[in-house]
Design an enzyme around this catalytic site. Structure first.
Site, PDB file in Angstrom:
ATOM      1  N   GLU A 195      -5.283   7.673  -2.902  1.00  0.00           N
ATOM      2  CA  GLU A 195      -5.322   6.105  -2.402  1.00  0.00           C
ATOM      3  C   GLU A 195      -5.356   4.972  -4.077  1.00  0.00           C
ATOM      4  OE1 GLU A 195      -5.243   6.287   0.869  1.00  0.00           O
ATOM      5  OE2 GLU A 195      -6.466   4.886   1.377  1.00  0.00           O
ATOM      6  N   HIS A 223       1.281   4.363  -2.745  1.00  0.00           N
ATOM      7  CA  HIS A 223       2.152   6.001  -2.774  1.00  0.00           C
ATOM      8  C   HIS A 223       3.496   6.253  -2.907  1.00  0.00           C
ATOM      9  CE1 HIS A 223      -2.089   7.054  -0.497  1.00  0.00           C
ATOM     10  NE2 HIS A 223      -1.610   5.772  -0.160  1.00  0.00           N
ATOM     11  N   HIS A 268       0.728  -1.090   0.194  1.00  0.00           N
ATOM     12  CA  HIS A 268       0.184  -0.352   0.191  1.00  0.00           C
ATOM     13  C   HIS A 268       0.882   1.283  -0.522  1.00  0.00           C
ATOM     14  CE1 HIS A 268      -3.985   1.909   1.064  1.00  0.00           C
ATOM     15  NE2 HIS A 268      -2.714   3.058   1.401  1.00  0.00           N
ATOM     16  N   GLU A 269       1.521   0.839   0.601  1.00  0.00           N
ATOM     17  CA  GLU A 269       2.738   2.459   0.973  1.00  0.00           C
ATOM     18  C   GLU A 269       3.604   2.809  -0.316  1.00  0.00           C
ATOM     19  OE1 GLU A 269       2.674   4.568   2.758  1.00  0.00           O
ATOM     20  OE2 GLU A 269       0.380   3.629   4.262  1.00  0.00           O
TER      21      GLU A 269
HETATM   22 ZN    ZN Z   1      -3.495   5.208   1.870  1.00  0.00          ZN
END
Ligand code: ZN
Length: 491
Positions: A291, A265, A261-262
């Site tokens: 997101e 980003h 997830h990170e």
């Molecule tokens: Zn996030």
């Protein structure tokens, strides 16, 4: 470039640099700083915030904006976008009196401390007067900016420029209507077991695997770092982008999907136009678009069968005992287990957005006053029961679980759902351009997708706002249908 435009960029790029410096100090506080540094750090951050605020509200900048806006037809698309972004920031900063800014910061700092204690002791009554105060000051800030306009829209503008409650409302209604029958159908099937993910997975080996996944995704370690923090986050731009994760030895998905997830980003931040990232519209488009990048990698790639076809054998080399006899099918089923639960951050892909629907309904009603703070716990529990069929036994598992409102982040939750919806819509568009995408992912090749995202989403930064960027990239405005199609296909 005209002299006026040069002065404009000199002024705004310094603002961007001040923002970067704030981020590094924030990162240091979360990752490295000894506890004794907290007071000094608060002063340092306040000093930077003061200088930035003075510069953003300065008459010099106001005069530059006025002058350049008169000559709009001479300016490039990029300069116009930079002007638009600076105008929004300047107007918002000028309209809120500094006394109110300070009061908002004070009330939120106090509320966060009380929220923490209230959550720990499951004592909503302790937090209630602080939430009341946060809402009151938030209303004052929003009216100072937006006058008689919709207060929620004013707040939304901070996180998701161009989005409105009128556009959100039908998305949430349609999502709820589509998700609830899907959830019932999924639950009627035998729920997959996930015991295999709850065996002991030593931290060093988890980190070794995490680093290799981030590198395969294209995270540039020469211009980035991976560290540990209590709450995972991503910071930085350009040649210095940092991600953090946390390891849970007896639950593999926590660090693994947290890291993917990170890293999603981080690819966005590393993929911005290097010539433009100090410019007002050179950064990310919106929180929802940000997101979409993290959720696309975490769920649509990271929890997919093709991804693990390539990677499960590698994971097995690191954890031969833990994964002994675990088939690809069993592993993929385990990481995609669906189960209605009380806690948003632990929710699966099917139920996650129903948690957001609830928060959206609660916060819009709290803001207008239609829902009195004292009635929040009951309304929350009823909402959970109606949406997800589970009822919290206490407020710690209910309306006290998230920090957002205590921190003054009202109208922030929708960006999570916008991200999920957009991720699915982007994947459909990517598949059209890259017909062999699954085969590439199965072969361990993640770069075709990464380059597609960089080209379509990362590079443009904030040249276009999301309501313009999304149809530009996917051919249609944001809608719920691709996300429901994705879930329907997967489950
Ligand atoms: Zn996030």
């Amino acid at each position: 470039m005209s002299e006026q435009l040069e002065q404009f960029y000199e002024h705004t790029r310094l603002l961007a640099d001040l923002g970067r410096a704030q981020e590094v100090l924030d990162w240091d506080r979360e990752v490295m700083m000894p506890a004794g540094g907290a007071q000094q750090r608060a002063l340092e951050l306040a000093a930077l915030a003061t200088v930035a605020h003075e510069r953003l509200t300065s008459p010099t900048l106001a005069a530059l904006l006025d002058g350049l806006e008169q000559r709009a037809e001479e300016l490039s698309a990029a300069a116009l976008a930079d002007l638009r972004e600076t105008r929004r920031g300047h107007d918002r900063a000028v309209k809120v009196p500094s006394k109110l800014v300070a009061e908002h910061a004070r009330v939120c700092a106090l509320a966060q401390g009380q929220w923490q204690a209230a959550r720990q002791d499951d004592d909503f009554a302790r937090f209630a007067p602080h939430l009341e105060r946060v809402l009151e000051v938030t209303r004052q800030v929003a009216s100072a900016i937006g006058g008689d306009g919709d207060l929620y829209d004013v707040l939304l503008e901070d996180h998701e420029p161009g989005m409105t409650r009128a556009a959100l409302e039908p998305l949430f209604d349609e999502l709820e209507a589509g998700l609830r029958p899907l959830l019932e159908r999924v639950l009627a099937a035998d729920p997959a077991a996930d015991a295999v993910l709850r065996r002991p997975y030593p931290e060093e080996l988890q980190e070794q695997f995490a680093r290799s996944v981030a590198a395969d995704m294209g995270f540039d370690f020469a211009g980035g770092r991976l560290d540990r923090s209590a709450h995972p986050f991503t910071m930085g731009t350009g040649g210095d982008v940092r991600i953090t994760t946390r390891y849970q030895e007896d639950f593999l998905p926590s660090s693994l999907f947290g890291l993917i997830h990170e890293a999603g980003h981080a690819l966005y931040q590393q993929g911005l136009d290097p010539e433009r990232f100090r410019d007002p519209a050179g950064g990310y488009c919106s929180l929802g678009v940000h997101e979409s990048q993290s959720r696309l990698w975490e769920n649509m790639i990271g929890r997919s069968r093709p991804f693990w076809t390539h990677r499960l054998p590698r994971l097995r080399e690191l954890f031969p005992d833990q994964l002994d006899g675990v088939t690809l099918d069993a592993f993929v089923a385990a990481i995609n287990r669906v189960e209605p639960s009380l806690i948003r951050v632990e929710a699966d892909e099917v139920t996650y957005n129903l948690h957001i629907v609830l928060r959206y309904r609660m916060e819009t009603a709290l803001l207008t006053g239609d829902l009195p703070v004292a009635e929040l716990p009951g309304a929350w529990a009823d909402g959970m029961e109606r949406l997800l069929g589970v009822r919290p036994a206490n407020d710690r598992e209910g309306c006290l679980q998230d920090i957002h409102w205590a921190a003054g982040a009202v109208a922030y939750f929708p960006t999570y759902t916008l991200g999920n919806l957009l991720a699915a819509q982007l994947m459909e568009a990517a598949r059209e351009d890259l017909p062999d995408l699954d085969a590439r992912v199965e072969a361990g090749e993640l770069q075709p997708l990464r380059r597609w995202l960089q080209d379509k989403v990362h590079r443009p930064g904030r040249l276009m706002l999301a309501p313009e960027l999304i149809p530009h990239v996917t051919g249609a405005p944001l809608s719920v249908a691709p996300f429901l199609r994705y879930l329907d296909h997967k489950f």
